[in-house]
Design a protein around this motif. Structure first.
Motif, PDB file in Angstrom:
ATOM      1  N   MET A 257      42.574 -57.839  16.455  1.00 49.84           N
ATOM      2  CA  MET A 257      43.191 -56.788  15.666  1.00 49.84           C
ATOM      3  C   MET A 257      44.116 -57.351  14.585  1.00 49.84           C
ATOM      4  O   MET A 257      44.633 -56.616  13.792  1.00 49.84           O
ATOM      5  N   ALA A 258      44.294 -58.670  14.551  1.00 50.09           N
ATOM      6  CA  ALA A 258      45.205 -59.273  13.581  1.00 50.09           C
ATOM      7  C   ALA A 258      44.733 -59.036  12.151  1.00 50.09           C
ATOM      8  O   ALA A 258      45.539 -58.904  11.247  1.00 50.09           O
ATOM      9  N   ASN A 259      43.428 -58.978  11.935  1.00 55.37           N
ATOM     10  CA  ASN A 259      42.886 -58.797  10.590  1.00 55.37           C
ATOM     11  C   ASN A 259      42.398 -57.372  10.359  1.00 55.37           C
ATOM     12  O   ASN A 259      41.537 -57.148   9.520  1.00 55.37           O
ATOM     13  N   TYR A 260      42.944 -56.422  11.070  1.00 59.88           N
ATOM     14  CA  TYR A 260      42.471 -55.044  11.009  1.00 59.88           C
ATOM     15  C   TYR A 260      42.534 -54.464   9.602  1.00 59.88           C
ATOM     16  O   TYR A 260      41.639 -53.757   9.175  1.00 59.88           O
ATOM     17  N   TYR A 261      43.587 -54.773   8.861  1.00 54.43           N
ATOM     18  CA  TYR A 261      43.761 -54.223   7.515  1.00 54.43           C
ATOM     19  C   TYR A 261      43.349 -55.208   6.417  1.00 54.43           C
ATOM     20  O   TYR A 261      43.529 -54.919   5.243  1.00 54.43           O
ATOM     21  N   ASP A 262      42.819 -56.340   6.773  1.00 55.43           N
ATOM     22  CA  ASP A 262      42.429 -57.349   5.792  1.00 55.43           C
ATOM     23  C   ASP A 262      41.091 -56.952   5.169  1.00 55.43           C
ATOM     24  O   ASP A 262      40.059 -56.929   5.846  1.00 55.43           O
ATOM     25  N   ILE A 263      41.088 -56.680   3.865  1.00 54.30           N
ATOM     26  CA  ILE A 263      39.882 -56.207   3.187  1.00 54.30           C
ATOM     27  C   ILE A 263      38.776 -57.269   3.222  1.00 54.30           C
ATOM     28  O   ILE A 263      37.600 -56.935   3.363  1.00 54.30           O
ATOM     29  N   ASP A 264      39.150 -58.538   3.121  1.00 57.22           N
ATOM     30  CA  ASP A 264      38.136 -59.601   3.191  1.00 57.22           C
ATOM     31  C   ASP A 264      37.466 -59.641   4.558  1.00 57.22           C
ATOM     32  O   ASP A 264      36.260 -59.850   4.668  1.00 57.22           O
ATOM     33  N   ASP A 265      38.247 -59.419   5.601  1.00 56.54           N
ATOM     34  CA  ASP A 265      37.686 -59.406   6.955  1.00 56.54           C
ATOM     35  C   ASP A 265      36.754 -58.198   7.137  1.00 56.54           C
ATOM     36  O   ASP A 265      35.699 -58.315   7.760  1.00 56.54           O
ATOM     37  N   ILE A 266      37.121 -57.083   6.575  1.00 52.29           N
ATOM     38  CA  ILE A 266      36.283 -55.873   6.662  1.00 52.29           C
ATOM     39  C   ILE A 266      34.951 -56.105   5.951  1.00 52.29           C
ATOM     40  O   ILE A 266      33.881 -55.790   6.476  1.00 52.29           O
ATOM     41  N   ILE A 267      35.015 -56.691   4.764  1.00 51.56           N
ATOM     42  CA  ILE A 267      33.791 -56.955   4.008  1.00 51.56           C
ATOM     43  C   ILE A 267      32.927 -57.989   4.726  1.00 51.56           C
ATOM     44  O   ILE A 267      31.705 -57.857   4.805  1.00 51.56           O
ATOM     45  N   MET A 268      33.563 -59.031   5.276  1.00 48.92           N
ATOM     46  CA  MET A 268      32.810 -60.058   5.993  1.00 48.92           C
ATOM     47  C   MET A 268      32.092 -59.466   7.197  1.00 48.92           C
ATOM     48  O   MET A 268      30.935 -59.785   7.457  1.00 48.92           O
ATOM     49  N   GLU A 269      32.763 -58.603   7.936  1.00 45.19           N
ATOM     50  CA  GLU A 269      32.151 -58.042   9.136  1.00 45.19           C
ATOM     51  C   GLU A 269      31.048 -57.037   8.818  1.00 45.19           C
ATOM     52  O   GLU A 269      30.351 -56.582   9.707  1.00 45.19           O
ATOM     53  N   ASP A 270      30.876 -56.710   7.541  1.00 46.37           N
ATOM     54  CA  ASP A 270      29.804 -55.813   7.128  1.00 46.37           C
ATOM     55  C   ASP A 270      28.521 -56.587   6.791  1.00 46.37           C
ATOM     56  O   ASP A 270      27.505 -55.982   6.452  1.00 46.37           O
ATOM     57  N   GLU A 271      28.561 -57.914   6.886  1.00 46.43           N
ATOM     58  CA  GLU A 271      27.367 -58.735   6.662  1.00 46.43           C
ATOM     59  C   GLU A 271      26.300 -58.363   7.691  1.00 46.43           C
ATOM     60  O   GLU A 271      26.603 -58.191   8.871  1.00 46.43           O
ATOM     61  N   LEU A 272      25.070 -58.275   7.246  1.00 51.32           N
ATOM     62  CA  LEU A 272      23.971 -57.903   8.138  1.00 51.32           C
ATOM     63  C   LEU A 272      23.411 -59.131   8.847  1.00 51.32           C
ATOM     64  O   LEU A 272      23.195 -60.181   8.227  1.00 51.32           O
ATOM     65  N   ILE A 273      23.210 -59.000  10.155  1.00 47.51           N
ATOM     66  CA  ILE A 273      22.606 -60.065  10.951  1.00 47.51           C
ATOM     67  C   ILE A 273      21.539 -59.445  11.856  1.00 47.51           C
ATOM     68  O   ILE A 273      21.590 -58.264  12.174  1.00 47.51           O
ATOM     69  N   TRP A 274      20.601 -60.275  12.272  1.00 54.91           N
ATOM     70  CA  TRP A 274      19.509 -59.808  13.124  1.00 54.91           C
ATOM     71  C   TRP A 274      19.893 -59.894  14.591  1.00 54.91           C
ATOM     72  O   TRP A 274      20.485 -60.874  15.025  1.00 54.91           O
TER      73      TRP A 274
END
Length: 185
Positions: free
Chosen positions: A1-18
């Motif tokens: 939860m440390a990066n909950y408001y970090d926009i870069d972390d949000i964008i990174m976690e939106d990367e698509l993986i199989w």
């Protein structure tokens, strides 16, 4: 939860993986646009955002495949000449995604691969920041990941240093020193 408001972390976690579903799931037909029903069968291979794949993996519903940006082709290219590989095109958050994916996929080589890639590219980024002409910079910037954007800072600091060395003001008088105090008698 440390990066909950970090926009870069949000964008990174939106990367698509199989991922591969280990259990059948009902009510998730929207995950697979090609699906005719509202279910995903066991063994189905689906592309999901990292944040969802991570949650489903923790619940033992899916297994995560190694993302394409860490495949053998990319590894060979980086070992040949890391500075020329366009990592931004493969994954804007290459290093961060690798760090978060490695423990989930069980591939112990990803960590050492990321370290090697970062060390190799870091040297070249700083070297080019200090020596490359401003006309070369836009082309070089286009292949850098978000984590490697220190290039612009390094180039700016080098330009400031050169300006100072070539005869810029050596010492500057602080504005505060020119003012006199008013007496409080």
């Amino acid at each position: 939860m440390a990066n909950y408001y970090d926009i870069d972390d949000i964008i990174m976690e939106d990367e698509l993986i199989w991922v591969v579903f280990q259990k059948a799931a009902n009510g998730v037909g929207l995950l697979d646009p090609g699906a005719e029903s509202n279910t995903v069968e066991q063994g189905a291979k689906v592309e999901l955002p990292f944040w969802l794949a991570q949650e489903l993996h923790l619940r033992q519903v899916v297994t995560i495949n190694v993302p394409q940006c860490f495949n053998q082709k990319t590894r060979k290219e980086i070992q040949a000449d890391a500075a020329c590989v366009d990592l931004k095109n493969r994954c804007s958050y290459f290093y961060e995604l690798g760090c978060k994916t490695a423990p989930l996929v069980g591939d112990r080589t990803i960590g050492s691969f990321l370290l090697y890639a970062f060390k190799s590219r870091y040297k070249d980024v700083l070297s080019k920041a200090h020596t490359a002409a401003f006309t070369v910079a836009p082309k070089f910037l286009s292949i850098l990941t978000k984590e490697e954007t220190m290039y612009e800072s390094a180039q700016s600091s080098m330009a400031t240093f050169k300006k100072w060395r070539m005869g810029g003001p050596r010492l500057q008088r602080a504005a505060v020193l020119g003012k006199k105090r008013k007496s409080t008698d």
